[in-house]
Design a protein around this motif. Structure first.
Motif, PDB file in Angstrom:
ATOM      1  N   ASP A  34      50.304  34.010  48.039  1.00 32.85           N
ATOM      2  CA  ASP A  34      49.000  33.698  48.590  1.00 32.85           C
ATOM      3  C   ASP A  34      49.146  32.929  49.910  1.00 32.85           C
ATOM      4  O   ASP A  34      48.163  32.677  50.598  1.00 32.85           O
ATOM      5  N   LYS A  64      47.608  43.644  36.620  1.00 32.71           N
ATOM      6  CA  LYS A  64      48.106  42.838  37.746  1.00 32.71           C
ATOM      7  C   LYS A  64      49.296  41.965  37.350  1.00 32.71           C
ATOM      8  O   LYS A  64      49.403  40.826  37.764  1.00 32.71           O
ATOM      9  N   ASN A  86      51.314  40.703  45.301  1.00 27.89           N
ATOM     10  CA  ASN A  86      50.257  40.327  44.380  1.00 27.89           C
ATOM     11  C   ASN A  86      49.680  39.023  44.888  1.00 27.89           C
ATOM     12  O   ASN A  86      50.248  37.947  44.707  1.00 27.89           O
ATOM     13  N   SER A 116      44.552  42.455  45.093  1.00 23.72           N
ATOM     14  CA  SER A 116      43.563  41.373  45.113  1.00 23.72           C
ATOM     15  C   SER A 116      43.339  40.789  46.497  1.00 23.72           C
ATOM     16  O   SER A 116      43.295  39.573  46.688  1.00 23.72           O
ATOM     17  N   TYR A 117      43.189  41.657  47.470  1.00 23.96           N
ATOM     18  CA  TYR A 117      42.954  41.187  48.836  1.00 23.96           C
ATOM     19  C   TYR A 117      41.486  40.830  49.012  1.00 23.96           C
ATOM     20  O   TYR A 117      40.600  41.577  48.616  1.00 23.96           O
ATOM     21  N   SER A 118      41.257  39.690  49.642  1.00 23.30           N
ATOM     22  CA  SER A 118      39.873  39.290  49.848  1.00 23.30           C
ATOM     23  C   SER A 118      39.748  38.550  51.155  1.00 23.30           C
ATOM     24  O   SER A 118      40.289  37.460  51.318  1.00 23.30           O
ATOM     25  N   GLN A 175      38.334  44.979  43.043  1.00 27.33           N
ATOM     26  CA  GLN A 175      39.527  44.430  42.418  1.00 27.33           C
ATOM     27  C   GLN A 175      39.589  44.599  40.909  1.00 27.33           C
ATOM     28  O   GLN A 175      40.517  44.128  40.275  1.00 27.33           O
ATOM     29  N   ASN A 180      42.037  48.080  44.842  1.00 25.63           N
ATOM     30  CA  ASN A 180      42.438  46.838  45.494  1.00 25.63           C
ATOM     31  C   ASN A 180      43.175  45.982  44.474  1.00 25.63           C
ATOM     32  O   ASN A 180      42.779  44.878  44.141  1.00 25.63           O
ATOM     33  N   PHE A 181      44.277  46.556  43.970  1.00 23.12           N
ATOM     34  CA  PHE A 181      44.970  45.869  42.884  1.00 23.12           C
ATOM     35  C   PHE A 181      45.835  44.716  43.389  1.00 23.12           C
ATOM     36  O   PHE A 181      46.352  43.937  42.594  1.00 23.12           O
ATOM     37  N   SER A 227      36.801  43.337  48.864  1.00 20.80           N
ATOM     38  CA  SER A 227      37.004  42.372  47.777  1.00 20.80           C
ATOM     39  C   SER A 227      36.266  42.755  46.502  1.00 20.80           C
ATOM     40  O   SER A 227      36.531  42.190  45.450  1.00 20.80           O
ATOM     41  N   LYS A 237      47.468  37.199  44.053  1.00 22.09           N
ATOM     42  CA  LYS A 237      47.013  36.164  43.138  1.00 22.09           C
ATOM     43  C   LYS A 237      48.184  35.343  42.614  1.00 22.09           C
ATOM     44  O   LYS A 237      47.986  34.445  41.798  1.00 22.09           O
TER      45      LYS A 237
END
Lengths: 273, 339, 557
Positions: free
Chosen positions: C307, C434, C300, C469-471, C460, C466-467, C457, C302
């Motif tokens: 991260d 999420k 995850n 949360s890739y950006s 999301q 795109n759970f 991106s 986020k």
């Protein structure tokens, strides 16, 4: 109790239960391996000197898993029955003691609960919640209190009019005192019998839920899930099915024999010959 | 009597409403609905289309609104159509404008489950009755112990374990019985006798498994009932009158001990329509148990509600019939003499 | 009284009679036993006829694939319906109903030329009208299909003549050809007056492929029969029978008793049980092919510390992927380093998965500030131990994978526990909002390289794919470019670059791609072994059952 143990079957039941409880209690000390220790080099080994009960699909020692699984399966039984009995005693006592509309409401609720096939109910609720060990215990408990309620209510109804109760009432005893000191202790035996039989059922229900994928979840071991894991290899890895199957069989048998023996001993009529 | 019957019928309605409300609430407790199956979590299926599906099935409305929509349909005895099975009717068949008949899901599954359960009940009685009688007559002797042990083992054995072992023994090692399924592949071409035999062969194992677990309860019941009755005064009287022992046992004791059996039948009605989920899954039998299980996993609400409602209705009717039958069969109650 | 006695005895006698009759009456052993004596190693010339029996765990809800969606439906419908295009044995696109196609210079228009004289199973001609009709249905708001979005990108669909179908897109859409390889063409003449969501056609379809539906017994089986008007030629096997057997253990017993011809196996059955059972090997052959999905560990992004790229890479180094393949798949799988099927052009051959290197993992974690400061065996940072939950759904292999990962993470001082969840709860309570740390899940290995919906991106929102949360703006650009480029070689370069960035970023840890394992009775000949990239199923129409090996209909149980 002593009287019951004169019955050889009850004695067998008692011994089986005692043995299994003992093994479950000392499991952490006697288990040869960590039940969750995966060993990819030892997958599906037949029973041998290093692994008395063989290994499972991940190389984990079956004997250790059986010991720890026994703790879980028995725990499920005890807690579930504990919940069911507690609810049953409370509702049954209230219904049997106060009668009137309280009784009607409670008994109608019992009827409603009984009109849904129990397993369906358990299945639906577990499937909707996450199948954790606590949910399973609570759900089994919440769906098996009906029998105890009826039992306790019946006992209370019959005891209520006995002389010792009437006497106590005449002496001005409060309701709570009547219930806890007089009625409840005398209803104990059928409650105990029902609990013992209930534990047996709970163990069976857990194994059934495991078969459907809704029982105790990996990586925790339970007899039900060891048995289910092994079902696709039943012709080949017989040890994965034999040992948990036998364990469940013996445990349920033991509880039933003991419970039935107690019931026979308690019932005065059936002993005259 | 009539007043009693009317009162019971009258009570059924609020009970049914209560049951359906509770069932509906439980279903909606859980997250997810038909659109959240694993298959639909597929990058080719967009979220908007899932949302559209939810709207089409009214799943986006508040629970109470969904419940009242369901109740309105039920008032016209319309059980609705399945979410998961391409709009198959939940209960009874429907005909479309071209005359194509689509069979209802419960319509197809219920007879199968009923057949298995009835056969199983017959088998149980056929075995449990004599066992229970013998057990009572030879109380605390070897025969009693052995029978009790045997019956309890039947109860204690995990059903699917026994099923798989029997399937292996009778189907793989020897070619005695089919392993799974309901009918053989050429079933339609058989003579009616052949069809019956074919179905019976397929149901032999499921019925046996189902019976062996239910045996204990009935056998014990018969045994305890017989014991209770055997110690009553009128039995002693009959014996002291010099009556043949056989007549005493079967003529007097057994008949009276069996009365409560009627209540047992009434109580086992919900079990009758609730097919065993486990047995049906293992033996690939498309009965009520499997229908319910699949519906629960897929969150197929109309089917779940349909089964629970019918189950509840049949149970209430079953209880009523059992109570009435008991009242009629027991002369004491019939004549209004209170015990 | 005496009557009672008689009744009871009668019941008992009847029961025993029935039971005995069943036992004795089932002595069909002779026919089956003789089959067991047959030697299946002889080769016979390809023969027409016979029945192939396989098993399914689920039942299709209907046979209109765009509505039904589940794998049982697509498997059966795939034998009944054709699409415009299909994938050949090397996973290259080729024509099925179309004999050729052209892409316009601006890459926005595709023109398909249908083969001549195509017919439906009921002898009606199959024309471009049917294709147009199908497209209209899949894009119709009222049709309850989840697969419409790709087809809605077509702004104009035309049928200049009976054998030509042309679609124009608003902007070049590279995945288009793949979508046309997946859309089953439906007959307009039978469906034009029907509501596609409720039509009885779904249970009684008429298609154009090798087989047509002969019989569907609810809950029991579906029987398909050879379609003499098949557009692709004639299949050799006359009947396909799919029995519905939900329990895998029961399926295996049926296979052992020679009541079904084929079933999917799990690694243990393939690698341990079959080799140990000579009587099974005598009659049944095993096949493996690279499957169509990969398992991964997703972070995850986020949530701290996921991260931090060092933490993600550290975990990637800490996990021993070969151990997972050996332990969970018994070696029957391959490591992957990109979301593409190894051996296809989209899979970048230069990429290798992160090796198992716990020392490097610890170093990276230390660089990110994680060390065992308090000596309790678990690394920590700012006083907080590095501990999290790994979520997965009820899938044996994923559970086992989770357990192995947990153990390896523990060795580098990370405390992870595993939680197994029922799917709908998982989706609704954890993925959509999420609310998770790390998941072990799987995606399908795409045949079309477009991965927009999983990695872009803009995807999301709750319910989108795109759970995690890739950006990454570079990845976004590549994914957008990939959708516009219809030239396969240029496209390949784009996706190779995309895969390289993804591997470096490590938003997920690629764990394994398992093999699809099957056991098929030796009476079925003509199966390609080893399997080509498209799998053994690519030429089922060529499979055949020699007369000498065919079962007699009635001995089947």
């Amino acid at each position: 109790m002593k009287h019951a143990l004169r019955n050889p079957l009850a004695l067998i039941g008692f011994s089986i239960i005692a043995a299994i409880l003992l093994l479950a209690l000392i499991a952490p000390w006697i288990a040869p391996y960590d039940p969750n220790a995966i060993n990819v080099k030892a997958i599906l080994l037949a029973p041998e000197t290093n692994h008395w009960m063989g290994t499972d699909g991940l190389g984990r020692d079956v004997l250790s898993r059986m010991l720890y699984g026994g703790r879980i399966s028995l725990l499920v039984g005890f807690v579930a029955v504990g919940i069911a009995t507690l609810i049953g005693i409370v509702l049954g006592a209230v219904a049997g003691f106060y009668r009137g509309w309280v009784d009607t409401v409670i008994m109608r609720t019992v009827d409603v609960m009984l009109s849904i096939p129990t397993f369906f109910l358990i299945l639906a609720v577990i499937a909707f919640l996450t199948p954790s060990i606590w949910n399973i215990m609570i759900v089994i408990g919440l769906t098996s209190w009906m029998g105890v309620t009826r039992l306790v209510r019946a006992e209370f109804l019959s005891l209520r009019n006995r002389e010792f109760v009437l006497a106590a009432q005449a002496l001005g005893a409060k309701d709570a005192r009547l219930i806890f000191t007089h009625l409840l202790p005398n209803s104990l035996t059928p409650i105990i019998v029902s609990s013992i039989l209930g534990i047996a059922s709970a163990v069976l229900v857990e194994s059934g839920l495991s078969f459907l994928g809704l029982g105790v979840q990996a990586p925790q071991a339970s007899w039900g899930n060891i048995l289910t894991d092994g079902k696709e290899y039943i012709q080949f890895a017989w040890w994965l099915s034999l040992f948990p199957g036998l364990a469940i069989l013996l445990t349920v048998l033991g509880y039933n024999l003991l419970g039935d023996g107690l019931r026979d001993a308690y019932n005065p009529r059936s002993n005259q010959n | 009597m009539l007043k009693y019957l009317l009162k019971r019928f009258f009570w059924m309605i609020p009970l049914l409403v209560g049951i359906s409300l509770i069932s509906f609430m439980i279903m909606h407790l859980a997250p997810g609905d038909i659109t959240s199956s694993e298959a639909s979590f597929n990058p080719k299926a967009s979220e908007e289309s899932r949302q559209k599906l939810r709207e089409l099935y009214s799943l986006d409305k508040p629970v109470i609104v969904q419940y009242s929509l369901w109740m309105k349909r039920m008032a016209t005895l319309n059980f609705g159509t399945s979410f998961a099975s391409h709009q198959r009717p939940v209960f009874w068949q429907t005909k479309d404008k071209d005359g194509n008949v689509t069979l209802g899901m419960i319509q197809e599954a219920l007879p199968i489950t009923l057949l298995i359960n009835v056969l199983s009940l017959i088998l149980i009685i056929a075995i449990a009755l004599p066992l229970g009688v013998v057990s009572a007559l030879k109380q605390n002797q070897l025969a009693d112990r052995v029978i009790t042990l045997f019956v309890f083992i039947g109860f204690a054995i995990p059903g699917f374990w026994l099923a798989l072992m029997l399937m292996y023994w009778t189907g793989v090692q020897h070619n005695w019985l089919p392993i799974s399924g309901l009918q053989s592949l050429g079933h339609e071409h058989l003579h009616w006798l052949g069809k019956t035999l074919d179905t019976l062969k397929h149901l032999a194992l499921p019925v046996f498994i189902s019976a062996i677990t239910g045996l204990a309860g009935i056998a014990l019941f018969v045994r305890n009932g017989m014991l209770e009755v055997l110690h009553q005064d009128y039995i002693t009287t009959a014996r002291s009158k010099g009556l043949n022992e056989h007549r005493v046992i079967y003529g007097h004791a057994l008949r009276n001990a069996l009365l409560p059996l009627i209540t047992i039948f009434g109580l086992s009605i919900p079990g009758l329509i609730g097919g065993s989920v486990i047995a049906e899954s293992i033996f690939a039998i498309p009965g009520m148990g499997k229908l319910f299980y699949d519906a629960v996993l897929m969150r197929d609400f109309p089917v779940i509600m349909g089964i629970l409602t019918i189950g509840a209705l049949l149970t209430l009717i079953g209880n009523l019939v059992a109570d009435v039958a008991y009242a009629w069969a027991d002369p004491r109650v019939r004549r209004g003499v209170m015990q | 009284m005496v009557k009672w006695l008689h009744l009871r005895n009668l019941l008992q006698v009847m029961t025993w009679v029935v039971l005995t009759a069943l036992m004795v009456g089932c002595g069909d052993s002779t026919s089956n036993k003789s089959i067991h004596k047959i030697d299946y190693s002889k080769d016979y010339p390809a023969n027409s006829g016979g029945t192939l029996i396989d098993a399914m765990t689920g039942e299709p809800s209907g046979l209109i694939a765009m509505i039904a969606g589940e794998s049982a439906a697509s498997a059966i419908a795939g034998n009944i319906f054709n699409s415009l295009l299909k994938y050949d044995k090397n996973l290259e696109l080729t024509g099925e109903l179309a004999k050729s196609w052209e892409i316009s210079a601006d890459q926005r228009t595709i023109t398909f030329h249908l083969k001549p004289d195509l017919k439906w199973a009921d002898n009606t001609p199959l024309t471009s009208d049917d294709v147009l009709f199908t497209w209209q249905k899949v894009t119709d708001e009222k049709t309850r299909t989840p697969y419409g979005s790709d087809f809605k990108l077509v702004t104009l669909a035309e049928t200049p003549d009976a054998n030509t179908f042309r679609v124009t897109y608003k902007a070049p859409y590279a995945p288009a050809l793949d979508t046309w390889a997946g859309l089953h063409i439906l007959p307009k003449h039978l469906l034009k007056d029907q509501d596609i969501n409720t039509t009885a056609f779904a249970r009684n379809p008429v298609g154009s492929h090798y087989y047509k539906l002969e019989q569907w017994k609810n809950g029991q089986y579906l029987k398909l029969t050879r379609n003499v008007n098949a557009t692709q030629g004639q299949a050799k096997i006359d009947h396909l029978l799919s029995r519905i057997i939900p329990d895998k253990a029961a399926q295996f017993l049926e296979l052992s008793a020679d009541n079904i011809d084929s079933m999917g196996l799990n690694p243990i059955q393939y690698a341990r049980i079959f080799p140990a059972r000579p009587e099974l090997n005598k009659n049944i052959a095993l096949y493996k092919e690279l499957g169509n999905s990969y398992t991964y560990l997703g972070f995850n992004l986020k949530r701290k510390p996921f991260d931090d790229i060092r933490v993600r890479q550290a975990i990637n180094y800490a996990i021993n992927k070969q151990e997972i393949i050996d332990g969970v798949l018994l070696g029957l799988g391959e490591p992957v380093a990109s979301p593409y099927k190894p051996g296809t052009r989209w899979s970048n051959p230069a990429l290798k998965p992160y090796p198992y290197d716990p020392a490097k993992a610890k170093a990276l974690l230390k660089a990110a500030g994680y060390e065992d400061h308090d000596g309790d065996g678990i690394i920590d940072k700012d006083g907080k131990p590095f501990s999290f939950e790994i979520l997965t759904n009820q899938n044996k292999e994923r559970e086992m994978t989770g357990v192995l990962i947990q153990r390896r993470l523990k060795e580098v001082g990370i405390d992870a526990n595993i939680r197994v969840l029922e799917w709908a709860s998982f989706l609704g309570r954890f993925i959509k909002p999420k609310e998770f740390d790390v998941v072990v899940l799987g995606w399908s290995l795409s045949l079309d390289p477009d991965q927009y919906s999983i990695w872009h991106s803009s995807q999301q929102a709750p319910g989108q794919f795109n759970f995690i949360s890739y950006s990454n703006p570079r990845v976004d650009k590549l994914l957008e470019a990939g959708r516009l480029e219809l030239n396969p070689d240029k496209r390949m370069k784009i996706y190779h670059e995309f895969s390289a960035i993804l591997l470096e970023d490590s938003p997920i840890v690629f764990l394994s791609a398992g093999y699809g394992l099957s056991a098929i009775h030796k009476r079925v000949q003509g199966i390609s072994n080893p399997a080509p990239p498209a799998g053994i199923g690519h030429n089922t129409y060529e499979w055949n059952i020699p007369q000498a090996y065919a079962r007699s209909e009635m001995s089947e149980h």
